[in-house]
Structures are given as structure tokens and as C-alpha cells.
Design an enzyme around this catalytic site. Structure first.
Site, PDB file in Angstrom:
ATOM      1  N   ARG A 166      39.265  79.083 -17.029  1.00 14.13           N
ATOM      2  CA  ARG A 166      40.250  78.006 -17.078  1.00 14.13           C
ATOM      3  C   ARG A 166      40.027  76.943 -15.996  1.00 14.13           C
ATOM      4  O   ARG A 166      40.499  75.830 -16.126  1.00 14.13           O
ATOM      5  CB  ARG A 166      41.656  78.583 -16.914  1.00 14.13           C
ATOM      6  CG  ARG A 166      42.043  79.577 -17.996  1.00 14.13           C
ATOM      7  CD  ARG A 166      42.111  78.886 -19.354  1.00 14.13           C
ATOM      8  NE  ARG A 166      42.633  79.768 -20.364  1.00 14.13           N
ATOM      9  CZ  ARG A 166      43.935  79.932 -20.613  1.00 14.13           C
ATOM     10  NH1 ARG A 166      44.833  79.285 -19.922  1.00 14.13           N
ATOM     11  NH2 ARG A 166      44.321  80.747 -21.564  1.00 14.13           N
ATOM     12  N   HIS A 195      42.380  84.549 -15.972  1.00 12.61           N
ATOM     13  CA  HIS A 195      42.898  83.880 -14.771  1.00 12.61           C
ATOM     14  C   HIS A 195      42.745  84.851 -13.598  1.00 12.61           C
ATOM     15  O   HIS A 195      42.889  86.070 -13.789  1.00 12.61           O
ATOM     16  CB  HIS A 195      44.413  83.630 -14.904  1.00 12.61           C
ATOM     17  CG  HIS A 195      44.819  82.317 -15.490  1.00 12.61           C
ATOM     18  ND1 HIS A 195      46.016  82.172 -16.164  1.00 12.61           N
ATOM     19  CD2 HIS A 195      44.239  81.083 -15.464  1.00 12.61           C
ATOM     20  CE1 HIS A 195      46.140  80.906 -16.541  1.00 12.61           C
ATOM     21  NE2 HIS A 195      45.087  80.233 -16.141  1.00 12.61           N
ATOM     22  N   CYS A 291      52.699  85.289 -13.335  1.00 12.65           N
ATOM     23  CA  CYS A 291      52.604  83.930 -13.903  1.00 12.65           C
ATOM     24  C   CYS A 291      53.935  83.404 -14.391  1.00 12.65           C
ATOM     25  O   CYS A 291      54.026  82.232 -14.756  1.00 12.65           O
ATOM     26  CB  CYS A 291      51.529  83.833 -14.965  1.00 12.65           C
ATOM     27  SG  CYS A 291      51.302  85.221 -15.989  1.00 12.65           S
TER      28      CYS A 291
END
Ligand code: ARG
Length: 297
Positions: A166, A195, A291
Site C-alpha cells: 500500500r 499493512h 486500524c
């Protein structure tokens, strides 16, 4: 400076300036949360399967846990048409520069087109609350997904940066220059760990929880050099239950997806106090505790 191998390291993590613990948490309401598209492998069988009532109950339990731990909460409203906006760790990188006593955020450049329109809502929130919102340089090419990939070393002015899926490695040079902070970068090679926050969870200055399968050997050397204790999550728990997408707001309690038995046992044996939460609706989109929140100074 950006560091990518042990041979480059010319400082010790414990010599870096002290970074105070952020004391506020930002959350985003899951009113419009859903799985409508597939931008990571975890989402692939889950389009249209989210139960929003259950998601809202799970989100409220997360918010209540932060409140019970005395972390002040701020809330941004989720927006219609932005089903991933609830994952509010991704649109910004909040910072506090201890020497300058300066705080602000760097705005992300989302890799997925589906998520680009989330960023202005967070820029507005931070600007309205007195934070400077910085953009990456215009002439720099590359994506950046905020604290999905860029994670502060607890208690130290030192940044860890994941790249590969990403975020582009080039942005860390720019961030290092903008904040005058060293960045240790870690390549991610397994798409389930897309991530850095899916596989790397610094708990306090000395302890980190990781999913070893996510990293290269070079990355593992760097992690082992900079933390006294590296706690390894069992791979099935990290990969399927997001054991490493946990969060310790105070260096003692660890908010973690429920059912990560091996991880919880390892955390307890290192003196941490896991608080198990059910984030199963959010796992369908490829996210859990870490997150769903953004810590700010
Ligand atoms: N569906 C979201 C995405 O793929 C999930 C983001 C979860 N956030 C995280 N930091 N892991 O972008």
C-alpha cells in the site's frame, strides 16, 4: 534518514529522544461500514456479508474499552459511499516532535481509488482541532497509507515504515525529512499482511508483537535489534484473526481480537493484560482494533 538493514543502523532505539504517549483516540462511526469491493485478500469472500447492527455493537464495545482505560475519545462520522472509512488509522500519520514540541498530521495518499475520498474528512477534523495537516511533496510519486504502514516506536521519536503493498518506500525519505526523524523501513512480502499494522504491534518501548512470516530476514534482524523482547504470534492467529492488529494504549493492557489463544498466553507471560474484543464484522474487511483507531497527541 531511512534505514533498511542492520548494517546501516548508526543509532540505538533507546538513545532516541523520548516521545510522550498520545492520550487521545480518534474513532469513526461504522454507520456506513460494509464490504463492497475487494482490495485485500481478507475481503474476497465477504462482499455483502456485513451485519451493521453487530458491527455497531462491536464498535461501541471498543469505544467503551478506551473510555474505561481513561483514554479520551473523539469521533468522526463515517460517510455514505465510503465503506472502509471506519478504519481511521489509514488516512493520516499524526506526529509529535518532542524537540520542537510541535504536533500535526501528514495526510495519506491512498493506494486504492475506492478510499481516496476518505482523506479530506480527516484533514477537516484535524484542521478544525488545531492541527497542522501536511501534504507529501507534490513532486514525489508514491502512495502512503498513514498508520496502516507507519508506526511510532512507543516512547521514542523513531518511526517504523512498512512498504510493498500500500505504501511506496520513497515516501519514507520525504517523511524523514519533513519530521526530522529516522525511519526504519520493513518490506512486506505476504499479501495477507498487506499493512505493517497487520503484522507488527509495538506494545511498549521494549516489547513488540509480530507475525514473522510477514517479513524478510533483513526486516527481522532490524526488529530484533531494536526491541529487547519480540513476541511471535502463532501464524494462524495473526493471519486469520489479526492477532497483531492489537493495540496497547498504556503499555500494559492489550486490546486484541478475541480467540487468539496462543498470542494471549504469550502476552500474559510477558506481563501484559490482554482485553479480548470481538471485531469479527471488521475482520471481514481485513481490519481489527489497531486500524479502527488513531492515537493523537
Ligand atoms: N478494507 C480496508 C483496506 O483494505 C481495511 C483497512 C484495515 N486497516 C489496516 N490498517 N489494516 O484498506
Amino acid at each position: 534518514m531511512v534505514y533498511q538493514s542492520l548494517e546501516d543502523l548508526d543509532f540505538r532505539a533507546d538513545e532516541r529522544p523520548a516521545l510522550p504517549r498520545p492520550d487521545r483516540v480518534l474513532l469513526t462511526t461504522p454507520t456506513h461500514f460494509d464490504v463492497e469491493y475487494v482490495i485485500n485478500p481478507h475481503m474476497s469472500d465477504n462482499v455483502g456479508t456485513v451485519n451493521r447492527d453487530i458491527a455497531f455493537q462491536q464498535w461501541k464495545a471498543l469505544r467503551a474499552t478506551y473510555t474505561a482505560l481513561d483514554v479520551e475519545t473523539s469521533v468522526v462520522n463515517g460517510q455514505s459511499g465510503l465503506p472502509d472509512m471506519v478504519f481511521c488509522a489509514n488516512q493520516t500519520l499524526p506526529y509529535y516532535r518532542p524537540e520542537a514540541e510541535e504536533r500535526g498530521v501528514i495526510l495519506s495518499r491512498m493506494h486504492a481509488d475506492e478510499r481516496k475520498d476518505e482523506v479530506p474528512y480527516y484533514a477537516d477534523f484535524f484542521e478544525q482541532n488545531g492541527y497542522e495537516a501536511k501534504h507529501l511533496p507534490d513532486d514525489l510519486e508514491g502512495d502512503f497509507e498513514g498508520m496502516g504502514d507507519a508506526i511510532w516506536h512507543p516512547g521514542r521519536f523513531l518511526l517504523w515504515g512498512g512498504y510493498g503493498f500500500r505504501t511506496s518506500p520513497a515516501v519514507y525519505e520525504a517523511i524523514s525529512d519533513m519530521l526530522e526523524v529516522p525511519v526504519i523501513i520493513l518490506e512486506l512480502t505476504d499479501a495477507d499482511y498487506y499493512h505493517l499494522d497487520t503484522c507488527f504491534c509495538p506494545l511498549d518501548t521494549e516489547h513488540v508483537l509480530i507475525a514473522p512470516a510477514a517479513f524478510t530476514e533483513r526486516g527481522l534482524f532490524l526488529i530484533n535489534e531494536c526491541f529487547d523482547t519480540v513476541i511471535e504470534a502463532p501464524d494462524d492467529e495473526a493471519r486469520h484473526q489479526f492477532a497483531c492488529n492489537a493495540h496497547s494504549p498504556d503499555g500494559t493492557h492489550v486490546l486484541i481480537q478475541e480467540g487468539c489463544e496462543g498470542t494471549v498466553e504469550r502476552l500474559r507471560s510477558e506481563g501484559f493484560r490482554p482485553i479480548e474484543l470481538d471485531t469479527s464484522e471488521f475482520l471481514k474487511a481485513g481490519g481489527s482494533v489497531f486500524c479502527m483507531k488513531q492515537m493523537i497527541w
